[in-house]
Design a protein around this motif. Structure first.
Motif, PDB file in Angstrom:
ATOM      1  N   LEU A  72       1.853 -17.032   4.298  1.00 44.80           N
ATOM      2  CA  LEU A  72       1.486 -15.628   4.192  1.00 44.80           C
ATOM      3  C   LEU A  72       0.019 -15.523   3.791  1.00 44.80           C
ATOM      4  O   LEU A  72      -0.410 -16.169   2.830  1.00 44.80           O
ATOM      5  N   VAL A  73      -0.740 -14.703   4.523  1.00 42.01           N
ATOM      6  CA  VAL A  73      -2.143 -14.456   4.205  1.00 42.01           C
ATOM      7  C   VAL A  73      -2.295 -12.991   3.824  1.00 42.01           C
ATOM      8  O   VAL A  73      -2.021 -12.093   4.632  1.00 42.01           O
ATOM      9  N   VAL A  74      -2.757 -12.755   2.598  1.00 41.91           N
ATOM     10  CA  VAL A  74      -2.961 -11.405   2.096  1.00 41.91           C
ATOM     11  C   VAL A  74      -4.448 -11.209   1.827  1.00 41.91           C
ATOM     12  O   VAL A  74      -5.033 -11.946   1.032  1.00 41.91           O
TER      13      VAL A  74
ATOM     14  N   TYR B  45      -2.068  -5.965   6.108  1.00 45.53           N
ATOM     15  CA  TYR B  45      -3.231  -5.076   6.193  1.00 45.53           C
ATOM     16  C   TYR B  45      -3.107  -4.027   5.092  1.00 45.53           C
ATOM     17  O   TYR B  45      -2.000  -3.672   4.669  1.00 45.53           O
ATOM     18  N   LEU B  46      -4.251  -3.530   4.627  1.00 47.36           N
ATOM     19  CA  LEU B  46      -4.255  -2.645   3.468  1.00 47.36           C
ATOM     20  C   LEU B  46      -3.613  -1.300   3.759  1.00 47.36           C
ATOM     21  O   LEU B  46      -2.785  -0.803   2.993  1.00 47.36           O
ATOM     22  N   ASN B  47      -4.022  -0.672   4.876  1.00 44.38           N
ATOM     23  CA  ASN B  47      -3.528   0.664   5.208  1.00 44.38           C
ATOM     24  C   ASN B  47      -3.793   0.940   6.687  1.00 44.38           C
ATOM     25  O   ASN B  47      -4.301   0.069   7.408  1.00 44.38           O
TER      26      ASN B  47
ATOM     27  N   PRO C 174       2.186  -3.914   6.242  1.00 48.17           N
ATOM     28  CA  PRO C 174       1.308  -3.183   5.332  1.00 48.17           C
ATOM     29  C   PRO C 174       1.474  -3.682   3.904  1.00 48.17           C
ATOM     30  O   PRO C 174       2.581  -4.008   3.471  1.00 48.17           O
ATOM     31  N   CYS C 175       0.360  -3.757   3.171  1.00 50.15           N
ATOM     32  CA  CYS C 175       0.460  -4.175   1.776  1.00 50.15           C
ATOM     33  C   CYS C 175      -0.758  -3.720   0.990  1.00 50.15           C
ATOM     34  O   CYS C 175      -1.843  -4.299   1.108  1.00 50.15           O
ATOM     35  N   ASP C 176      -0.570  -2.685   0.203  1.00 47.81           N
ATOM     36  CA  ASP C 176      -1.529  -2.275  -0.812  1.00 47.81           C
ATOM     37  C   ASP C 176      -0.870  -2.632  -2.133  1.00 47.81           C
ATOM     38  O   ASP C 176       0.167  -2.062  -2.497  1.00 47.81           O
ATOM     39  N   VAL C 177      -1.424  -3.578  -2.865  1.00 46.26           N
ATOM     40  CA  VAL C 177      -0.750  -4.077  -4.064  1.00 46.26           C
ATOM     41  C   VAL C 177      -0.607  -3.007  -5.140  1.00 46.26           C
ATOM     42  O   VAL C 177       0.150  -3.197  -6.096  1.00 46.26           O
ATOM     43  N   ARG C 178      -1.310  -1.875  -4.991  1.00 48.95           N
ATOM     44  CA  ARG C 178      -1.192  -0.800  -5.984  1.00 48.95           C
ATOM     45  C   ARG C 178      -0.127   0.232  -5.596  1.00 48.95           C
ATOM     46  O   ARG C 178       0.172   1.142  -6.388  1.00 48.95           O
ATOM     47  N   VAL C 179       0.437   0.109  -4.423  1.00 47.59           N
ATOM     48  CA  VAL C 179       1.498   1.025  -4.007  1.00 47.59           C
ATOM     49  C   VAL C 179       2.838   0.414  -4.398  1.00 47.59           C
ATOM     50  O   VAL C 179       3.189  -0.668  -3.919  1.00 47.59           O
TER      51      VAL C 179
END
Length: 255
Positions: free
Chosen positions: A11-13, A40-42, A63-68
């Motif tokens: 996994l690449v974030v 991807y962030l958004n 999708p992955c925003d670590v703050r969501v």
């Protein structure tokens, strides 16, 4: 090929575009035979990330925003249901609010410091915790740091203490997950012109000084970082863990 990642799933974030460090690492992983999931962030960032992930035929793009709340957990749940396991992870996520990044460290706000630590450091620990049950046969966790963690680099400011915390987190992660065969490393490149680096004031001057100071007299690029990352997740590095490894043309040697 000096080594192979065939059969490994990672996994690449943190891919921002084709010039980002995470993109260079993703290319190296795939070129060595690995199968990738990426995030991807958004929606705004997705087209720039898809340029990379489509060219690499990434198996999963999420999708992955670590703050969501819940988004990071959803990524790992998709990997669990789709793959059943994970062999390696690259965390290449960093952020500090502009007003805190461009000011003195002693003037940073509690809120800005907390945001920078949450996104740039604690998210690595969250990923390690979520990856742990998927790495049943062992695995490797990577993140990206910078020598401003241990030396004062002009204009790096708040990210210096944050990256120092990240490097410490890597060491503790390596110690705690080592009995399960899970390794952890921080890769420390020299200055590279990426979108994230553009937020640092006078970054062009930093790059010029770094190139002049490094024993090799040139800067590294994202593909140099990728080559190191691919080695670290491979079986040839299975007994190496808990390190901060520079890839900077030798700049870390210089006072």
């Amino acid at each position: 090929m000096p080594f192979s990642l065939a059969g490994k799933r990672g996994l690449v974030v943190g891919i921002a575009n084709h010039e980002s460090i995470a993109a260079g690492c993703a290319r190296a992983f795939v070129n060595a035979g690995a199968t990738l999931a990426a995030t991807y962030l958004n929606a705004k960032a997705e087209p720039f990330v898809r340029v990379v992930t489509d060219s690499l035929a990434c198996d999963l793009v999420l999708p992955c925003d670590v703050r969501v709340p819940g988004q990071l957990e959803a990524v790992f749940e998709t990997i669990r249901t789709g793959w059943g396991r994970l062999d390696f992870l690259l965390h290449a996520v960093a952020f500090a609010p502009r007003e805190d990044l461009h000011g003195r460290v002693v003037d940073s706000s509690a809120e800005g410091f907390g945001i920078a630590m949450d996104i740039s450091c604690h998210s690595f620990l969250r990923m390690a915790r979520l990856a742990e049950p998927l790495m049943t046969g062992g695995g490797c966790l990577l993140t990206v740091t910078f020598y401003g963690s241990e030396r004062v680099v002009e204009h790096y400011n708040l990210m210096g203490p944050v990256k120092a915390a990240l490097e410490s987190a890597v060491r503790y992660t390596a110690a705690e997950l080592g009995p399960k065969g899970i390794r952890a490393h921080a890769i420390s490149p020299g200055p590279i012109r990426t979108r994230a680096a553009s937020g640092i004031e006078q970054f062009d001057e930093l790059m010029v000084r770094a190139a002049a100071q490094a024993p090799e007299r040139h800067l590294v690029d994202v593909d140099d970082v990728g080559a190191l990352a691919a080695f670290l997740v491979g079986d040839g590095a299975k007994h190496i863990t808990g390190t901060v490894i520079p890839v900077d043309g030798g700049q870390h040697l210089m006072a």
